[in-house]
Design a protein around this motif. Structure first.
Motif, PDB file in Angstrom:
ATOM      1  N   ALA A  36       0.831  -1.220   0.000  1.00 58.54           N
ATOM      2  CA  ALA A  36       0.000   0.000   0.000  1.00 58.54           C
ATOM      3  C   ALA A  36       0.860   1.263   0.000  1.00 58.54           C
ATOM      4  O   ALA A  36       0.369   2.346  -0.317  1.00 58.54           O
ATOM      5  N   PHE A  37       2.145   1.134   0.309  1.00 56.32           N
ATOM      6  CA  PHE A  37       3.051   2.293   0.291  1.00 56.32           C
ATOM      7  C   PHE A  37       3.017   2.974  -1.083  1.00 56.32           C
ATOM      8  O   PHE A  37       3.076   4.191  -1.198  1.00 56.32           O
ATOM      9  N   HIS A  38       2.906   2.137  -2.111  1.00 55.13           N
ATOM     10  CA  HIS A  38       2.877   2.596  -3.494  1.00 55.13           C
ATOM     11  C   HIS A  38       1.826   3.702  -3.677  1.00 55.13           C
ATOM     12  O   HIS A  38       2.064   4.702  -4.353  1.00 55.13           O
ATOM     13  N   PRO A  49      -0.381  10.739  -5.029  1.00 54.68           N
ATOM     14  CA  PRO A  49      -1.849  10.870  -5.105  1.00 54.68           C
ATOM     15  C   PRO A  49      -2.434  10.325  -6.404  1.00 54.68           C
ATOM     16  O   PRO A  49      -3.625  10.032  -6.475  1.00 54.68           O
ATOM     17  N   ASP A  50      -1.596  10.170  -7.436  1.00 58.40           N
ATOM     18  CA  ASP A  50      -2.128   9.714  -8.723  1.00 58.40           C
ATOM     19  C   ASP A  50      -1.925   8.225  -8.948  1.00 58.40           C
ATOM     20  O   ASP A  50      -2.306   7.700 -10.000  1.00 58.40           O
ATOM     21  N   GLU A  51      -1.290   7.562  -7.997  1.00 58.32           N
ATOM     22  CA  GLU A  51      -0.988   6.138  -8.214  1.00 58.32           C
ATOM     23  C   GLU A  51      -2.220   5.260  -8.031  1.00 58.32           C
ATOM     24  O   GLU A  51      -3.060   5.511  -7.171  1.00 58.32           O
ATOM     25  N   GLU A  52      -2.276   4.193  -8.844  1.00 56.95           N
ATOM     26  CA  GLU A  52      -3.322   3.178  -8.669  1.00 56.95           C
ATOM     27  C   GLU A  52      -2.835   2.149  -7.664  1.00 56.95           C
ATOM     28  O   GLU A  52      -1.634   2.106  -7.334  1.00 56.95           O
ATOM     29  N   LEU A  53      -3.750   1.284  -7.220  1.00 55.64           N
ATOM     30  CA  LEU A  53      -3.326   0.176  -6.354  1.00 55.64           C
ATOM     31  C   LEU A  53      -2.305  -0.666  -7.118  1.00 55.64           C
ATOM     32  O   LEU A  53      -2.440  -0.834  -8.330  1.00 55.64           O
ATOM     33  N   PRO A  54      -1.302  -1.204  -6.428  1.00 52.82           N
ATOM     34  CA  PRO A  54      -0.364  -2.075  -7.144  1.00 52.82           C
ATOM     35  C   PRO A  54      -1.056  -3.352  -7.624  1.00 52.82           C
ATOM     36  O   PRO A  54      -2.102  -3.725  -7.081  1.00 52.82           O
ATOM     37  N   GLU A  55      -0.477  -3.989  -8.596  1.00 57.29           N
ATOM     38  CA  GLU A  55      -0.991  -5.283  -9.088  1.00 57.29           C
ATOM     39  C   GLU A  55      -1.032  -6.260  -7.914  1.00 57.29           C
ATOM     40  O   GLU A  55      -0.010  -6.454  -7.233  1.00 57.29           O
ATOM     41  N   PRO A  56      -2.187  -6.868  -7.630  1.00 60.38           N
ATOM     42  CA  PRO A  56      -2.224  -7.746  -6.451  1.00 60.38           C
ATOM     43  C   PRO A  56      -1.501  -9.074  -6.663  1.00 60.38           C
ATOM     44  O   PRO A  56      -1.343  -9.518  -7.799  1.00 60.38           O
ATOM     45  N   LEU A  57      -1.093  -9.672  -5.567  1.00 58.80           N
ATOM     46  CA  LEU A  57      -0.626 -11.059  -5.596  1.00 58.80           C
ATOM     47  C   LEU A  57      -1.859 -11.953  -5.433  1.00 58.80           C
ATOM     48  O   LEU A  57      -2.951 -11.448  -5.145  1.00 58.80           O
ATOM     49  N   HIS A  58      -1.660 -13.254  -5.581  1.00 54.93           N
ATOM     50  CA  HIS A  58      -2.813 -14.162  -5.515  1.00 54.93           C
ATOM     51  C   HIS A  58      -2.510 -15.312  -4.556  1.00 54.93           C
ATOM     52  O   HIS A  58      -1.401 -15.858  -4.578  1.00 54.93           O
ATOM     53  N   ASP A  73      -7.262 -12.086  -4.000  1.00 59.60           N
ATOM     54  CA  ASP A  73      -6.257 -11.117  -4.425  1.00 59.60           C
ATOM     55  C   ASP A  73      -5.714 -10.458  -3.163  1.00 59.60           C
ATOM     56  O   ASP A  73      -6.471 -10.207  -2.216  1.00 59.60           O
ATOM     57  N   VAL A  74      -4.419 -10.191  -3.173  1.00 59.35           N
ATOM     58  CA  VAL A  74      -3.785  -9.692  -1.945  1.00 59.35           C
ATOM     59  C   VAL A  74      -2.813  -8.570  -2.265  1.00 59.35           C
ATOM     60  O   VAL A  74      -1.927  -8.733  -3.112  1.00 59.35           O
ATOM     61  N   ILE A  75      -2.987  -7.429  -1.595  1.00 56.74           N
ATOM     62  CA  ILE A  75      -1.935  -6.411  -1.618  1.00 56.74           C
ATOM     63  C   ILE A  75      -1.138  -6.635  -0.341  1.00 56.74           C
ATOM     64  O   ILE A  75      -1.657  -6.461   0.765  1.00 56.74           O
ATOM     65  N   PRO A  76       0.090  -7.095  -0.495  1.00 60.32           N
ATOM     66  CA  PRO A  76       0.819  -7.586   0.670  1.00 60.32           C
ATOM     67  C   PRO A  76       1.459  -6.462   1.472  1.00 60.32           C
ATOM     68  O   PRO A  76       1.417  -5.291   1.077  1.00 60.32           O
ATOM     69  N   GLN A  97     -10.131   1.619  -8.307  1.00 61.50           N
ATOM     70  CA  GLN A  97      -9.845   0.261  -8.790  1.00 61.50           C
ATOM     71  C   GLN A  97     -11.131  -0.499  -9.086  1.00 61.50           C
ATOM     72  O   GLN A  97     -11.332  -1.018 -10.163  1.00 61.50           O
ATOM     73  N   GLY A  98     -12.027  -0.567  -8.105  1.00 64.92           N
ATOM     74  CA  GLY A  98     -13.281  -1.315  -8.273  1.00 64.92           C
ATOM     75  C   GLY A  98     -13.003  -2.785  -8.589  1.00 64.92           C
ATOM     76  O   GLY A  98     -11.889  -3.280  -8.375  1.00 64.92           O
ATOM     77  N   GLY A  99     -14.039  -3.484  -9.069  1.00 68.93           N
ATOM     78  CA  GLY A  99     -13.860  -4.867  -9.523  1.00 68.93           C
ATOM     79  C   GLY A  99     -13.928  -5.918  -8.426  1.00 68.93           C
ATOM     80  O   GLY A  99     -13.753  -7.104  -8.698  1.00 68.93           O
TER      81      GLY A  99
END
Ligand SMILES: Nc1ncnc2c1ncn2[C@@H]1O[C@H](COP(=O)(O)OP(=O)(O)OP(=O)(O)O)[C@@H](O)[C@H]1O
Ligand SMILES: [Mg+2]
Length: 334
Positions: free
Chosen positions: A134-136, A141-150, A155-158, A187-189
């Motif tokens: 989540a540091f990303h 302020p313009d960053e999206e959530l990082p690609e999650p792990l699985h 789905d997991v943001i570690p 992000q949604g989804g």
């Protein structure tokens, strides 16, 4: 602004005679509604609108509003991680799309899901990089959530220990407390986003709760509940970012039905604390099972599918869905 479409109404008996006109109206971009005995039964729409509808996917009954829920109690060892992981898995088993976000630099959730252990073909753990956490989002302020792990269909943001740098970022600029909330919604989804908060009143904990619309407060029945008094103040602060933040449930665990003290606690929580939120059915005490599941890096329902915790977390999932007025399950095939 798009021009308003005109609507035309035909009864079932008129439509045959009027079909050529109706098709001309549809081609012109209008809507045609067909009624039978005064009740609307069908509509003629343009092919483009039809393709859009079918591409959008699931029918309306399968659509849900994304629920963003923090599991937080500032007391250490309150059961935050255990409940986030196992409730998330139980919701996934009921067909919901679940994202877990580990907001704790201790990274227990990430470790218990096996994401801090290198895989067979990897030199380093998948969750090692700070940019995957989540540091990303907190850093820009313009960053999206990082690609999650699985892991296990989730789905997991570690997290990892470097996530503690997020605290100083948040302390340096209060505005950053809104970034995670914005990125999750952009992000949604998912049907559920569950955030595992760190213990204490750190800025990361506040960012997690402020990103949420719902809060589940875990309560370890073998520990004191003194700290619950501080929840009100914490909530006030979080509500400056999430004005509609609701305390969804008080979830007791490590419960032993034959212990008098635990029965007293249950009464206190269900009766005296009902003004804060409803209590869910307590999760029973099974220390070896939970410790072993963590050691083997699996949700308890995967580690011991025949044992009672699987059913207990499924019951909790059902209660959470009931509190949110959501369907008991979604078709897994959607
Ligand atoms: N139902 C249960 N029966 C027995 N032990 C349990 C149960 N639920 C959780 N535990 C144990 O309680 C301990 C604390 O749980 P957990 O780590 O989930 O709490 P936490 O609030 O996330 O802690 P922290 O504040 O350190 O993040 C863990 O060792 C866990 O295995
Ligand atoms: Mg934890």
């Amino acid at each position: 602004m798009a021009p308003a479409r005109r609507s035309h109404l035909y009864s079932g008996t008129e439509i045959r005679a009027g079909l050529t006109t109706a098709l001309g109206q549809v081609t012109a971009g209008d809507h045609v509604l067909i009624t039978h005995h005064g009740k609307p039964v069908a509509a003629l729409i343009g092919l483009e609108a039809y393709q859009h509808l079918t591409a959008v996917g699931p029918p309306a009954s399968q659509e849900t509003v994304m629920q963003v829920i923090s599991v937080y109690n500032q007391a250490g060892g309150a059961g935050k991680t255990t409940i986030t992981m196992n409730l998330g898995y139980a919701l996934k088993e009921r067909g919901y799309r679940v994202l877990l976000i580990d907001m704790d630099p201790q990274a227990s959730l990430t470790r218990w899901l096996g994401l801090l252990t290198p895989g067979a073909a990897q030199a380093s753990p998948p969750a090692e990089k700070l940019s995957r956490t989540a540091f990303h989002v907190l850093s820009d302020p313009d960053e999206e959530l990082p690609e999650p792990l699985h892991a296990f269909g989730l789905d997991v943001i570690p997290a990892n220990s470097k996530l503690s740098a997020g605290d100083s970022l948040l302390y340096s600029e209060r505005e950053r407390l809104t970034y995670l909330r914005r990125a999750i919604r952009a992000q949604g989804g998912y049907d559920f986003v569950l955030l595992d908060g760190p213990p204490g009143r750190s800025a990361l904990a506040l960012a997690a709760v402020a990103a949420s619309d719902q809060l589940i407060i875990p309560i370890n029945v073998s520990k004191s509940m003194d700290n619950l008094g501080n929840v009100g103040e914490f909530l006030r602060e979080a509500r400056t970012f999430s004005p509609d933040l609701n305390v969804l449930a008080l979830t007791m665990h490590s419960f032993m039905a034959n212990t008098r003290h635990h029965q007293d606690m249950l009464r206190t929580v269900t009766e005296q604390l009902s003004a804060i939120a409803p209590a869910t059915t307590p999760i029973t005490h099974k220390s070896t099972l939970y410790n072993d599941a963590a050691l083997y890096q699996q949700p308890v329902a995967v580690y011991a599918p025949q044992k009672s915790p699987r059913k207990e977390f499924d019951t909790l999932a059902g209660e959470v869905l009931g509190l949110l007025n959501m369907p008991e399950s979604l078709e897994v095939s959607r």
